[in-house]
Each structure stands twice: as structure tokens, then as C-alpha cells.
Design a protein around this motif. Sequence first.
Motif, PDB file in Angstrom:
ATOM      1  N   GLN A  47     -16.532 -45.865 -21.617  1.00  0.00           N
ATOM      2  CA  GLN A  47     -15.455 -45.922 -20.252  1.00  0.00           C
ATOM      3  C   GLN A  47     -14.232 -45.767 -20.543  1.00  0.00           C
ATOM      4  O   GLN A  47     -13.695 -45.708 -21.937  1.00  0.00           O
ATOM      5  CB  GLN A  47     -15.269 -47.558 -19.973  1.00  0.00           C
ATOM      6  N   LEU A  48     -13.423 -44.860 -19.807  1.00  0.00           N
ATOM      7  CA  LEU A  48     -12.073 -44.373 -20.050  1.00  0.00           C
ATOM      8  C   LEU A  48     -11.005 -44.705 -18.821  1.00  0.00           C
ATOM      9  O   LEU A  48     -11.581 -44.897 -17.798  1.00  0.00           O
ATOM     10  CB  LEU A  48     -12.196 -42.885 -20.003  1.00  0.00           C
ATOM     11  N   TYR A  49      -9.845 -44.856 -19.279  1.00  0.00           N
ATOM     12  CA  TYR A  49      -8.741 -44.757 -18.407  1.00  0.00           C
ATOM     13  C   TYR A  49      -7.997 -43.455 -18.542  1.00  0.00           C
ATOM     14  O   TYR A  49      -8.267 -42.858 -19.733  1.00  0.00           O
ATOM     15  CB  TYR A  49      -8.002 -46.151 -18.658  1.00  0.00           C
TER      16      TYR A  49
ATOM     17  N   ALA B 115      -7.616 -47.915 -11.336  1.00  0.00           N
ATOM     18  CA  ALA B 115      -6.476 -48.721 -12.038  1.00  0.00           C
ATOM     19  C   ALA B 115      -5.504 -47.922 -12.553  1.00  0.00           C
ATOM     20  O   ALA B 115      -5.260 -47.452 -13.901  1.00  0.00           O
ATOM     21  CB  ALA B 115      -7.198 -49.501 -13.237  1.00  0.00           C
ATOM     22  N   PRO B 116      -4.653 -47.008 -11.556  1.00  0.00           N
ATOM     23  CA  PRO B 116      -3.751 -46.253 -11.803  1.00  0.00           C
ATOM     24  C   PRO B 116      -2.655 -47.439 -12.569  1.00  0.00           C
ATOM     25  O   PRO B 116      -1.921 -46.592 -13.534  1.00  0.00           O
ATOM     26  CB  PRO B 116      -3.031 -46.162 -10.669  1.00  0.00           C
ATOM     27  N   ARG B 117      -2.650 -48.486 -12.387  1.00  0.00           N
ATOM     28  CA  ARG B 117      -2.103 -49.413 -13.520  1.00  0.00           C
ATOM     29  C   ARG B 117      -2.840 -50.728 -13.256  1.00  0.00           C
ATOM     30  O   ARG B 117      -3.344 -51.014 -12.177  1.00  0.00           O
ATOM     31  CB  ARG B 117      -0.501 -49.592 -12.957  1.00  0.00           C
TER      32      ARG B 117
ATOM     33  N   ASP C  57      -1.759 -43.008 -16.599  1.00  0.00           N
ATOM     34  CA  ASP C  57      -1.164 -41.888 -15.604  1.00  0.00           C
ATOM     35  C   ASP C  57      -1.523 -42.038 -14.083  1.00  0.00           C
ATOM     36  O   ASP C  57      -2.748 -42.036 -13.612  1.00  0.00           O
ATOM     37  CB  ASP C  57      -1.770 -40.482 -16.101  1.00  0.00           C
ATOM     38  N   ALA C  58      -0.630 -42.547 -13.463  1.00  0.00           N
ATOM     39  CA  ALA C  58      -0.746 -43.060 -11.945  1.00  0.00           C
ATOM     40  C   ALA C  58      -0.852 -41.783 -11.004  1.00  0.00           C
ATOM     41  O   ALA C  58      -0.952 -41.803  -9.760  1.00  0.00           O
ATOM     42  CB  ALA C  58       0.296 -43.954 -11.547  1.00  0.00           C
TER      43      ALA C  58
END
Length: 357
Positions: free
Chosen positions: A128-130, A159-161, A210-211
Motif C-alpha cells: 500500500q502507498l500514500y 487521504a490527502p491528509r 501530496d494533496a
Amino acid sequence: MGDMLSLSDFERAAQARLPGSTWDFLQGGSGAETTVTANRAAFDRRVLLPRVLVDVTKPDLGTALLGDPVRAPLAIAPMAYHRLVHPEGEVATARAASGCGLPFVVSMFASRTLADITAATTAPVWLQLYWLRRRDALADLVARAEAAGVRALMLTVDAPRVATRLRDLRGGFTLPPGVTAANVDPAAMAVARTGESGSSIQSHSREQFDAAITWSDLAWLRGTTRLPVLLKGILTAADARLAVDHGVAGIVVSNHGGRQLDSAIAAIDALAEIVAEVGGAVPVFVDGGVRRGTDVLKALALGADAVLVGRPVLHGLAVAGAEGVTGVLSTLREELEEAMVLSGAPRLTDIGAALVR
């Protein structure tokens, strides 16, 4: 372990073993935790419509996920920092996944290295990555995942944040000494331990995530890897269609276990519409609130190809390491098999929309 007869037994035993702040971090959701509650309630309000006088002597739960054979339509959902609850962390979870023949989706913020995790299992490992602001760090992690034998990437897109989680704020949650994100550049993780106020996890996300990413950015990620890319956090048919149009290999219908947008739709309530929109173009998975084999059966009847199991895995890990995770996964599989037999649907191909209301 002999007293662990259901996933709720593992949950109670885990709570008794873990510090209060750790327990709140694992169990908590965002805002008023409305969506945490909704995930569970959405399963409970659905009923099964069993058929009778069906030959159920040879139930078969085996299937294939992303081309790999697995023993049941189940996978371990990505969750960070397994060493919060057990010294072996994700390595113990991986051993259990191997023994149960189920995929393990490793969090980007795993507390053991990818090399150690993949060496501990013969089951498929997905990562899984953000989306980090530092694309070089993201690309480097993807390359290391490929080298370690990871079979797929799962990008979390809800989850941009990190959302405000009141339990973490009230407890001032921080990672304890010795628990780190073993696969991420330490410089990028500094805020996770030294946030100046509130939850350090929330502070870290606002510094590092990174949003600004949009659908057009997916082409960059897909261009950095030969691995299939799935999107996790889809809750609408419109976004599911965009995901397919942008070439993803799968969709996870998910509200982050109630840990992101509070009052978001329960994942199981969004599932059928998304399955219909996708029309079999890619596999569709679902997570959020799964605690019983009948929950899994309901999700399959609504069109899911498989179900991801989250918090209960950490409960089992806290109770008895790899043996505890095996107990959780085996219990869920056995409950699913019994539910299929008693519903007159002994094979996955027998499960359809007529089975649930």
C-alpha cells in the motif's frame, strides 16, 4: 488461544494487553466516529436468504486474486506499524498469511522491512502507498518493492491528509521508541515522532502527503512500475468509472475504516453500485467493519471479489503473534465456509445477489 472462539474474543483479549493510547490509535476513527459505527451497522442490517435442499458436501472457498491462487476470498488489509502490538510486527503477520494462503497488503508505514516481510511468506504480498510530495522517495520505494518480490501496489486515495482523530489528539499519540517506518526515508518520517502539537501522525501527513494529486498523476505512477496498481478508498460509481478509465488493475471500496471523512457512506453500502458500474472490468474488493464470516458472505453476494480484513488482524497479533493472526484468519474462513454451506451456496460461484437483502 483455546478460548478464542470468535473475532470479538480476540478483540477483548487484545484490549486487555495493549496500552490505552495504542488501543485508541488502533480502534479510533475520525470526528465523532460516526462512520466507524456505520460500517458495522451496515452489515448488521442486511439479512441472508438461504436456499435449501442443495448438495453442500464439498464446499470450496478457493479463488484467484490478481492471478495468484488463494485459499479464500480474503486478504489482510494494510495497517501501519504492526510492531506497536507485537515485537515481530509484520514478519509475524506475514508468517500467518503464508500458513493461511492469503494475500498480505503491507502498509507503506510498515515497521519491518519489505525484504524481511516477503522472506517470511509464500503468500502474495502487495504494498500500500500514500502519495508523497517527494516523488523520488515514492519511486525508490516502488523499485525496492519490486526487488523484494511484491506482487501489486495499492494506492490509498482517500487521504490527502490524515483526518482529525480525537482519540489521538486527546492522548497525544506518538510512536514509541523502536517503532519506525522501516521502508521510508527516515528524514521523511521525522515529523511522525516530533510533531509539535496534537497527533504526530496527523502532523506527519500534512508535511509529507501530496494533496495536489489528481487522476492525471496516475499515469506517472503506472509508468514507474511493471506491477498492477489498485486504488483504495473509492466510494462512488463516478470515481470507480474514472479508475477503470485510467487503467487501474483493481478497486478497493473503502472509507479507511472510518478513519478519514466522518459521515462517509459505509463501504458495504457503496459496494453494489460500484460493482455494477465496473461491470467486471477489474476486481472489486471491500473493507471496513468485517467481524464475522456472514459479513464476508454478504459482501461477496453484493459483488465483491474479496474482502480485506483490518483491525481484527492486529487484535490477533497482539494476543499471540503469528499464531493469533492465524487464529483470526482461520476463524473467519471457517465461519465463511459454514455460512456458505448453511446458505446453500457451497462454492463461490453459487453466491449471488439473491442471497442477501
